[in-house]
Write an enzyme that holds these catalytic residues in place. Structure first.
Site, PDB file in Angstrom:
ATOM      1  N   VAL A  15      -5.242   9.716  -9.683  1.00 37.98           N
ATOM      2  CA  VAL A  15      -6.118   9.289  -9.760  1.00 37.98           C
ATOM      3  C   VAL A  15      -6.682   9.767  -9.198  1.00 37.98           C
ATOM      4  O   VAL A  15      -8.298   9.973  -9.398  1.00 37.98           O
ATOM      5  CB  VAL A  15      -6.304   7.792 -10.750  1.00 37.98           C
ATOM      6  CG1 VAL A  15      -7.845   6.984 -10.916  1.00 37.98           C
ATOM      7  CG2 VAL A  15      -4.988   7.291 -11.315  1.00 37.98           C
ATOM      8  N   ASP A  36      -6.607   7.996   2.661  1.00 40.84           N
ATOM      9  CA  ASP A  36      -5.487   7.105   1.897  1.00 40.84           C
ATOM     10  C   ASP A  36      -4.954   7.166   3.152  1.00 40.84           C
ATOM     11  O   ASP A  36      -4.813   6.879   4.487  1.00 40.84           O
ATOM     12  CB  ASP A  36      -4.573   8.117   1.419  1.00 40.84           C
ATOM     13  CG  ASP A  36      -3.243   7.986   0.317  1.00 40.84           C
ATOM     14  OD1 ASP A  36      -4.092   7.199  -0.232  1.00 40.84           O
ATOM     15  OD2 ASP A  36      -2.700   7.667   1.374  1.00 40.84           O
ATOM     16  N   TYR A  66     -11.770   5.268   7.179  1.00 43.04           N
ATOM     17  CA  TYR A  66     -13.123   3.585   6.871  1.00 43.04           C
ATOM     18  C   TYR A  66     -13.817   3.763   7.745  1.00 43.04           C
ATOM     19  O   TYR A  66     -15.179   3.511   6.850  1.00 43.04           O
ATOM     20  CB  TYR A  66     -11.775   2.492   7.377  1.00 43.04           C
ATOM     21  CG  TYR A  66     -11.473   2.433   6.143  1.00 43.04           C
ATOM     22  CD1 TYR A  66     -11.525   1.863   5.124  1.00 43.04           C
ATOM     23  CD2 TYR A  66      -9.517   2.256   6.240  1.00 43.04           C
ATOM     24  CE1 TYR A  66     -10.595   1.138   4.343  1.00 43.04           C
ATOM     25  CE2 TYR A  66      -8.696   2.612   5.218  1.00 43.04           C
ATOM     26  CZ  TYR A  66      -9.302   1.392   4.409  1.00 43.04           C
ATOM     27  OH  TYR A  66      -8.360   1.276   3.167  1.00 43.04           O
ATOM     28  N   SER A 120      -7.937   0.263  -9.811  1.00 49.19           N
ATOM     29  CA  SER A 120      -6.661  -0.331  -9.003  1.00 49.19           C
ATOM     30  C   SER A 120      -5.932  -1.480 -10.597  1.00 49.19           C
ATOM     31  O   SER A 120      -6.597  -2.221 -10.620  1.00 49.19           O
ATOM     32  CB  SER A 120      -6.114  -1.080  -7.868  1.00 49.19           C
ATOM     33  OG  SER A 120      -6.625  -0.476  -6.974  1.00 49.19           O
ATOM     34  N   ASN A 121      -4.689  -0.982 -10.762  1.00 43.06           N
ATOM     35  CA  ASN A 121      -3.509  -2.059 -11.917  1.00 43.06           C
ATOM     36  C   ASN A 121      -3.495  -2.838 -11.063  1.00 43.06           C
ATOM     37  O   ASN A 121      -2.619  -2.732 -10.248  1.00 43.06           O
ATOM     38  CB  ASN A 121      -2.832  -1.151 -12.574  1.00 43.06           C
ATOM     39  CG  ASN A 121      -3.687  -0.066 -13.424  1.00 43.06           C
ATOM     40  OD1 ASN A 121      -4.705  -0.766 -14.415  1.00 43.06           O
ATOM     41  ND2 ASN A 121      -2.936   0.696 -13.903  1.00 43.06           N
ATOM     42  N   PRO A 122      -3.342  -4.114 -12.425  1.00 40.81           N
ATOM     43  CA  PRO A 122      -4.074  -4.604 -12.719  1.00 40.81           C
ATOM     44  C   PRO A 122      -5.305  -4.417 -13.143  1.00 40.81           C
ATOM     45  O   PRO A 122      -6.143  -5.552 -11.993  1.00 40.81           O
ATOM     46  CB  PRO A 122      -3.354  -5.887 -13.476  1.00 40.81           C
ATOM     47  CG  PRO A 122      -3.086  -6.343 -12.356  1.00 40.81           C
ATOM     48  CD  PRO A 122      -2.717  -4.931 -11.194  1.00 40.81           C
ATOM     49  N   ASP A 124      -8.493  -5.363 -14.011  1.00 39.24           N
ATOM     50  CA  ASP A 124      -9.422  -7.059 -14.123  1.00 39.24           C
ATOM     51  C   ASP A 124      -9.308  -7.610 -13.239  1.00 39.24           C
ATOM     52  O   ASP A 124      -9.963  -8.409 -12.274  1.00 39.24           O
ATOM     53  CB  ASP A 124      -8.696  -7.448 -15.439  1.00 39.24           C
ATOM     54  CG  ASP A 124      -9.796  -6.808 -16.697  1.00 39.24           C
ATOM     55  OD1 ASP A 124     -10.587  -6.449 -16.452  1.00 39.24           O
ATOM     56  OD2 ASP A 124      -8.294  -5.803 -17.031  1.00 39.24           O
ATOM     57  N   HIS A 176      -7.347  -4.835 -19.430  1.00 32.78           N
ATOM     58  CA  HIS A 176      -6.993  -3.628 -20.075  1.00 32.78           C
ATOM     59  C   HIS A 176      -5.961  -3.851 -20.092  1.00 32.78           C
ATOM     60  O   HIS A 176      -5.191  -3.766 -19.374  1.00 32.78           O
ATOM     61  CB  HIS A 176      -7.908  -2.919 -18.691  1.00 32.78           C
ATOM     62  CG  HIS A 176      -6.720  -1.639 -18.375  1.00 32.78           C
ATOM     63  ND1 HIS A 176      -7.026  -0.691 -19.720  1.00 32.78           N
ATOM     64  CD2 HIS A 176      -5.820  -0.876 -18.099  1.00 32.78           C
ATOM     65  CE1 HIS A 176      -6.676   0.449 -18.922  1.00 32.78           C
ATOM     66  NE2 HIS A 176      -5.661   0.411 -17.297  1.00 32.78           N
ATOM     67  N   THR A 226      -0.368   8.412 -15.638  1.00 24.79           N
ATOM     68  CA  THR A 226      -1.265   8.791 -16.426  1.00 24.79           C
ATOM     69  C   THR A 226      -2.859   9.287 -14.734  1.00 24.79           C
ATOM     70  O   THR A 226      -2.893   8.802 -13.734  1.00 24.79           O
ATOM     71  CB  THR A 226      -2.560   7.957 -16.845  1.00 24.79           C
ATOM     72  OG1 THR A 226      -2.740   6.121 -16.051  1.00 24.79           O
ATOM     73  CG2 THR A 226      -1.463   7.210 -18.050  1.00 24.79           C
TER      74      THR A 226
END
Length: 308
Positions: A15, A36, A66, A120-122, A124, A176, A226
């Site tokens: 992503v 990264d 950073y 980043s998931n999840p 929300d 989401h 994805t």
């Protein structure tokens, strides 16, 4: 906020790299830095994109650290745990939260004072984790939320009707994830509500809703992850901020009383500009949609319990 035209991306995976590439093609900012934990991966992705940039628009792209975040006006976080074997995004909440907190902590220690965009998931829950960890005003911490889902919703509706997606207005609200709400009451084609446009023709709302909700899983099943859809959502949010567009996008924001929901990040249509979220909008919803939105909020609260 820092005066330079720089976007920093933490997470040089599928992503993050796709977002950096799309930002380069847009020619949105003068500088893009990829950061990264695997510095070699970040440097390699940046070099690959920079080589492509030789025949595109002049943008400086590099793998950094950073310290480079301090002069960024927008910081995008895509780092997090990855789902496996079709597991829901919520299953990785604890692992992702630890990663996001670490990334945000290092960014703030480096002096970041811009707008934070979280993918980043999840999504929300991780946006809420990032806002708390950063101490930034909630207006300046935005999640990609249901922007991609809403685009999928518009496209599926357009495909069924045989029209262009740009002719369709439609919103997905709430999480989401599996509890997201397809707000059919918000669908407009040329200013007409969906039922008026259909004029009695059949339309399988449930099938479209299921297809939209499962789209990410279907893509991941086929290619393992994805990337392009969410990367495009990231870029669209960055554009709205950088250009002070004051456009309405369905993104994850801290809800404080809207629809009777408090102190929770979820997706509602928001006016987005240089200051981040300028206003949260509350379209009229059908009773069943409002009930579904509250159920989605409940699911998100359960996910937050697993973030530590």
């Amino acid at each position: 906020m820092a005066p330079s035209s720089r976007i920093a991306i933490i997470g040089a995976g599928n992503v993050g790299a796709a977002a950096a590439y799309a930002l380069m093609l847009r020619g949105l900012v003068a500088e893009i830095v990829l950061i990264d934990a695997d510095a070699d991966r970040a440097a390699a992705e940046a070099t690959d994109i920079a080589d492509a940039n030789a025949i595109a628009r002049p943008t400086r792209i590099w793998g950094g650290d950073y310290a480079d975040v301090r002069d960024a006006t927008i910081l995008v976080i895509t780092a997090g745990a990855a789902t496996k074997d079709g597991e829901p995004r919520t299953a990785i909440a604890g692992k992702s939260a630890a990663i996001v907190r670490d990334c945000v902590g290092q960014a703030m220690a480096a002096g970041f004072d811009g707008i934070l965009v979280v993918a980043s998931n999840p999504a929300d829950a991780m946006t809420q984790v990032a806002q708390v960890a950063s101490g930034l005003p909630s207006a300046r911490v935005i999640g990609t939320g249901t922007l991609l889902d809403s685009n999928r919703f518009r496209k599926r509706i357009a495909d069924r009707l045989g029209i262009a997606p740009g002719a369709v207005e439609a919103l997905v609200l709430g999480e989401h994830g599996d509890s997201e709400v397809m707000a059919y009451s918000t669908v407009r084609i040329g200013g007409m509500a969906l039922d008026a446009y259909l004029d009695g023709r059949g339309f399988d709302r449930a099938a479209i809703a299921h297809d939209v909700m499962r789209a990410g899983y279907t893509i991941a099943d086929g290619k393992g992850y994805t990337s392009f859809g969410v990367a495009t959502a990231i870029v669209r949010i960055c554009e709205a901020i950088h250009r002070d567009e004051r456009i309405v996008l369905p993104v994850s924001t801290l809800v404080e009383g809207q629809y009777g929901i408090d102190d929770l990040y979820l997706s509602l249509p928001c006016l987005i500009g240089a200051g981040g979220v300028l206003r949260i909008l509350t379209p009229d919803l059908h009773d069943d949609e409002l009930a579904a939105l509250h159920a989605s909020a409940g699911a998100l609260r359960e996910t937050l319990k697993n973030t530590g």
